[in-house]
Write a protein that holds these residues in place. Structure first.
Motif, PDB file in Angstrom:
ATOM      1  N   GLU A  85       0.833  -1.206   0.000  1.00  0.00           N
ATOM      2  CA  GLU A  85       0.000   0.000   0.000  1.00  0.00           C
ATOM      3  C   GLU A  85       0.865   1.253   0.000  1.00  0.00           C
ATOM      4  O   GLU A  85       0.599   2.204  -0.741  1.00  0.00           O
ATOM      5  CB  GLU A  85      -0.932   0.002   1.210  1.00  0.00           C
ATOM      6  N   GLU A  89       1.129   4.169  -2.905  1.00  0.00           N
ATOM      7  CA  GLU A  89       0.942   5.597  -2.648  1.00  0.00           C
ATOM      8  C   GLU A  89       2.152   6.399  -3.115  1.00  0.00           C
ATOM      9  O   GLU A  89       2.000   7.466  -3.726  1.00  0.00           O
ATOM     10  CB  GLU A  89       0.699   5.838  -1.160  1.00  0.00           C
ATOM     11  N   GLU A  92       2.230   6.561  -6.902  1.00  0.00           N
ATOM     12  CA  GLU A  92       1.196   7.483  -7.377  1.00  0.00           C
ATOM     13  C   GLU A  92       1.644   8.925  -7.191  1.00  0.00           C
ATOM     14  O   GLU A  92       1.501   9.763  -8.098  1.00  0.00           O
ATOM     15  CB  GLU A  92      -0.106   7.232  -6.613  1.00  0.00           C
TER      16      GLU A  92
END
Length: 104
Positions: A85, A89, A92
């Motif tokens: 995760e 992030e 991104e």
């Protein structure tokens, strides 16, 4: 010409050892009957006594070890999921930053 190797199952080995230990059948007779060398039978006997304690284990220890392994696996899977995760992030954010700077 070499003889084909024979493989005895655990049950066959235990049965043979049982005949020797309980029925007092001499090792030489058993070896003649099975067409094996005495050192092979003595090896079975040694292995039998070295691992005999497993017959009396009730599984508590192995259950505790298995539970500990399962718990460790769950913790590692959770840690891996969290890492994935965080990486998503970060990737991104990096992509957005590159788009703003005109690199993409």
């Amino acid at each position: 010409m070499n003889k084909q190797r024979r493989h005895f199952t655990g049950a066959e080995k235990v049965s043979t050892l049982k005949r020797h230990l309980l029925e007092k059948v001499p090792i030489s007779d058993l070896c003649d009957e099975l067409d094996i060398y005495p050192n092979q039978l003595y090896g079975w006997l040694k292995e039998f006594f070295e691992n005999g304690h497993a017959a009396f284990d009730n599984g508590r220890k192995s259950k505790a070890l298995e539970d500990a392994k399962d718990e460790k696996i769950q913790k590692l899977e959770a840690k891996l999921h969290k890492k994935n995760e965080v990486m998503a992030e970060l990737m991104e954010a990096l992509t957005e930053e590159k788009k703003r700077n005109g690199e993409l």
